[in-house]
Design a protein around this motif. Structure first.
Motif, short mmCIF file in Angstrom:
data_model
loop_
_atom_site.label_atom_id
_atom_site.label_comp_id
_atom_site.label_asym_id
_atom_site.label_seq_id
_atom_site.Cartn_x
_atom_site.Cartn_y
_atom_site.Cartn_z
N GLY A 106 -3.94 -39.19 38.94
CA GLY A 106 -4.33 -40.46 38.32
C GLY A 106 -3.80 -40.59 36.90
N PHE A 107 -3.93 -39.52 36.12
CA PHE A 107 -3.47 -39.54 34.72
C PHE A 107 -1.95 -39.69 34.65
N ALA A 108 -1.24 -38.87 35.43
CA ALA A 108 0.23 -38.88 35.39
C ALA A 108 0.78 -40.24 35.81
N LEU A 109 0.32 -40.74 36.96
CA LEU A 109 0.83 -42.02 37.45
C LEU A 109 0.43 -43.17 36.53
N GLY A 110 -0.83 -43.13 36.04
CA GLY A 110 -1.32 -44.20 35.17
C GLY A 110 -0.49 -44.33 33.90
N VAL A 111 -0.28 -43.19 33.22
CA VAL A 111 0.50 -43.21 31.97
C VAL A 111 1.93 -43.65 32.25
N LYS A 112 2.53 -43.10 33.31
CA LYS A 112 3.93 -43.42 33.62
C LYS A 112 4.13 -44.90 33.92
N ILE A 113 3.23 -45.47 34.73
CA ILE A 113 3.38 -46.89 35.10
C ILE A 113 3.29 -47.78 33.86
N VAL A 114 2.29 -47.49 33.00
CA VAL A 114 2.10 -48.30 31.78
C VAL A 114 3.34 -48.20 30.88
N VAL A 115 3.82 -46.95 30.63
CA VAL A 115 4.95 -46.75 29.72
C VAL A 115 6.26 -47.27 30.36
N MET A 116 6.38 -47.19 31.69
CA MET A 116 7.56 -47.76 32.38
C MET A 116 7.66 -49.26 32.09
N ILE A 117 6.52 -49.94 32.22
CA ILE A 117 6.50 -51.40 31.99
C ILE A 117 6.86 -51.69 30.53
N LEU A 118 6.27 -50.90 29.61
CA LEU A 118 6.56 -51.09 28.18
C LEU A 118 8.03 -50.82 27.88
N GLY A 119 8.60 -49.81 28.58
CA GLY A 119 10.02 -49.47 28.37
C GLY A 119 10.94 -50.58 28.82
N VAL A 120 10.67 -51.17 29.99
CA VAL A 120 11.51 -52.25 30.52
C VAL A 120 11.42 -53.49 29.62
N LEU A 121 10.21 -53.70 29.05
CA LEU A 121 10.01 -54.86 28.16
C LEU A 121 10.55 -54.62 26.76
N PHE A 155 7.08 -38.40 25.57
CA PHE A 155 5.66 -38.05 25.70
C PHE A 155 5.16 -38.37 27.11
N ALA A 156 5.58 -39.53 27.64
CA ALA A 156 5.11 -39.94 28.97
C ALA A 156 5.54 -38.95 30.05
N ASP A 157 6.62 -38.19 29.78
CA ASP A 157 7.04 -37.18 30.76
C ASP A 157 6.58 -35.79 30.35
N VAL A 158 7.13 -35.30 29.23
CA VAL A 158 6.85 -33.92 28.82
C VAL A 158 5.39 -33.75 28.42
N GLY A 159 4.89 -34.67 27.61
CA GLY A 159 3.50 -34.57 27.15
C GLY A 159 2.52 -34.62 28.30
N VAL A 160 2.73 -35.56 29.21
CA VAL A 160 1.85 -35.69 30.38
C VAL A 160 1.94 -34.43 31.26
N SER A 161 3.16 -33.90 31.41
CA SER A 161 3.33 -32.68 32.22
C SER A 161 2.54 -31.52 31.63
N VAL A 162 2.65 -31.34 30.33
CA VAL A 162 1.93 -30.23 29.66
C VAL A 162 0.43 -30.40 29.82
N LEU A 163 -0.07 -31.61 29.58
CA LEU A 163 -1.51 -31.86 29.69
C LEU A 163 -2.00 -31.65 31.12
#
Length: 548
Positions: free
Chosen positions: A502-517, A527-535
């Motif tokens: 839930g955490f990994a997919l949630g953060v990725k989806i939000v940051v993906m949308i922000l990245g495209v915009l 952070f959305a990749d490495v940071g989330v992976s570490v956590l």
């Protein structure tokens, strides 16, 4: 690598370096978390004995590889040494540390006649041990094999994540190409802007957190279980623990200690000495705890040469020919099936009936002690809304009495069961279950039901080899409360998996949308990749903490 090369091509040298630096930092923390989770398995591997001191007939001691020791060899085990093979103490007294096997920190006394398990540590006395198993069949070898092979039995969640990543990774690379090339071609022609956003999208979408954290969660849980004396043979069995609504217990050796003792003798004809003699003749070849209790009672001795015939009917009794007399030793049903009338009221407790030459001569009462944590285990299972059943070969009166002591409802105490009856009874119970059924047993007769249950749990300390092989989870110290710990571990494992996904997919989806915009930059993508992976990895590793 694609993101770094792309950033260099765009002239964003700081961000190109940042991607690699933070990936390496992330890998460092991931490796540290993975190594921590492996420590419990490595600690388990350290119980593997390196040598065995074997004493020959001349008293000479030779140090050899444990795999070369034969059954019946005499081992000399000094203080501080690890027990290399399973056996029986034939000389000396000591204290044994079994914590690496059972998770129990309290040392136990070992004396002549005591069974001793490989992997235990001899603390303070030199002992001689007669081996009962070759190394490949000894406890330490089988534990290591079970834990090592556990990783090959993947849970559905692990299989799904692996399959998901196989399709997900090429899909997001294709989407990044469409963002970096397709959008500027068909939209505004700003290749640099959209190529930059495509690289951000690519970094964000990397599935490291999912691919690493989910299998690591199962690995950590199996490691935690092994450290606590709960051997789980695969992630699939761990996953099933989250959906259980019924637990079925065998009685003897599971809820009770399986150490019977003779408490009363009733003689109908002849003397007590003759009654014991004939009972011992019938039980001479028995491996059942009740038979052993009779064989250990009193000072009456018999010679194996006087036993001319012996035929055991599992669950009923024994028919033997002793000193020219036909001996029947077993249940009331067994004697009545041979047309021997037992004109006595049904007795309370476990009773062995004895007949000689078709004449009933008396009965022997034996009792089995209930384990300390049995009632506590059943109370906690019921408090969680789990139905608890008990299967026993005892008569209805005895079964009800034990059920009352343990707090099991009368309609869930199944009595007068033969080995083959347990299978049909478990099928009946499973048909009522809406989720999953656990069967807990320890004997040879329990092997079919252990294999048939959704999860079979066996007692590893006193349980038979075939019961251990047929089960999915092995409790190394025979404590029924470990079932509660196993259920908690299964629920905790499931909780952590859901948290990570839930955490990994949630953060990725939000940051993906922000990245495209165009709102998120490459640093946030890292952070959305490495940071989330570490956590996620650290969250998976918390299962190994002592508090849990």
């Amino acid at each position: 690598s694609i993101a770094t090369v792309g950033a260099l091509a765009l002239g964003d040298f700081g961000e190109a370096a940042g991607v690699m630096i933070f990936y390496k930092i992330g890998e460092f923390f991931q490796d540290m978390a993975v190594n921590n989770s492996k420590k419990s398995i490595e600690k388990l591997m350290s119980i593997k004995p390196e040598f065995a001191n074997v004493k020959d007939k001349n008293g000479t001691i030779e140090m050899m590889n444990p795999s070369k020791v034969k059954v019946g060899d005499i081992l000399i085990i000094k203080p501080g040494e690890r027990v290399p093979l399973d056996g029986v103490i034939v000389l000396g007294t000591t204290t044994l540390d079994k914590s690496a096997l059972t998770g129990e920190s309290v040392p136990v006394i070992g004396e002549v006649g005591s069974e001793i398990l490989s992997g235990s540590i001899n603390i303070n006395g030199t002992i001689e041990v007669k081996t009962t198993k070759v190394y490949s069949q000894s406890t330490v070898s089988r534990i290591i094999d079970m834990v090592q092979s556990a990783g090959s039995k993947k849970a559905h969640a692990e299989k799904f994540i692996t399959k998901f990543a196989r399709y997900y990774t090429p899909l997001v690379v294709l989407m990044a190409i469409l963002i970096g090339v397709g959008v500027p071609v068909f939209y505004d022609g700003n290749f640099k802007l959209w190529f930059s956003r495509a690289l951000i999208f690519l970094v964000i979408s990397c599935p490291c957190a999912l691919v690493l954290s989910v299998p690591l969660t199962f690995f950590s849980s199996i490691g935690k279980g092994s450290k606590d004396g709960i051997l789980i043979k695969g992630g699939n069995y761990l996953e099933r623990l989250k959906n259980i609504d019924t637990v079925v217990f065998d009685k003897t050796g599971t809820l009770t200690k399986g150490s019977f003792k003779v408490t009363k003798i009733e003689v109908m004809k002849g003397s007590e000495k003759h009654l014991i003699e004939y009972a011992k003749a019938g039980e001479f070849y028995s491996n059942h705890p009740i038979g052993k209790a009779i064989l250990n009672y009193g000072d009456v001795e018999i010679s194996e040469w006087d036993i001319q015939g012996h035929n055991e009917k599992a669950g009923y009794g024994v028919n033997a020919l002793y000193s020219g007399k036909e001996i029947l030793v077993g249940s009331r049903k067994f004697l009545e099936s041979h047309n021997i009338n037992v004109e006595l009221p049904e007795a309370f407790g476990t009773v062995v009936y004895v007949a000689v030459d078709s004449e009933f001569i008396g009965r022997i009462f034996v009792e089995d002690e209930i384990k300390e944590n049995s009632r506590k285990t059943i109370d906690e299972l019921k408090s969680q809304g789990i139905d608890v059943y008990m299967l026993t070969g005892d008569n209805k009166k005895t079964g009800k009495h034990i059920g009352d002591i343990l707090g099991i409802d009368e309609d869930k105490v199944c009595t007068n069961l033969l080995p083959q009856d347990k299978v049909s009874k478990l099928e009946e119970i499973k048909s009522k279950s809406k989720k999953g059924t656990i069967f807990v047993g320890d004997g040879i007769n329990d092997a079919p039901v252990l294999a048939m249950a959704d999860i079979g749990i066996s007692m590893g300390k006193l349980g038979s080899d075939i019961a251990i092989e047929s089960s999915d989870i092995v409790l190394m110290n025979d404590d029924p409360y470990k079932i509660i710990e196993a259920l908690h571990l299964g629920q905790k494992n499931n909780q952590v998996v859901l948290e990570n996904v839930g955490f990994a997919l949630g953060v990725k989806i939000v940051v993906m949308i922000l990245g495209v915009l165009g709102i998120a930059n490459l640093w946030l993508a890292i952070f959305a990749d490495v940071g989330v992976s570490v956590l996620a990895v650290l969250n998976a590793s918390k299962i190994l903490s002592k508090k849990n």
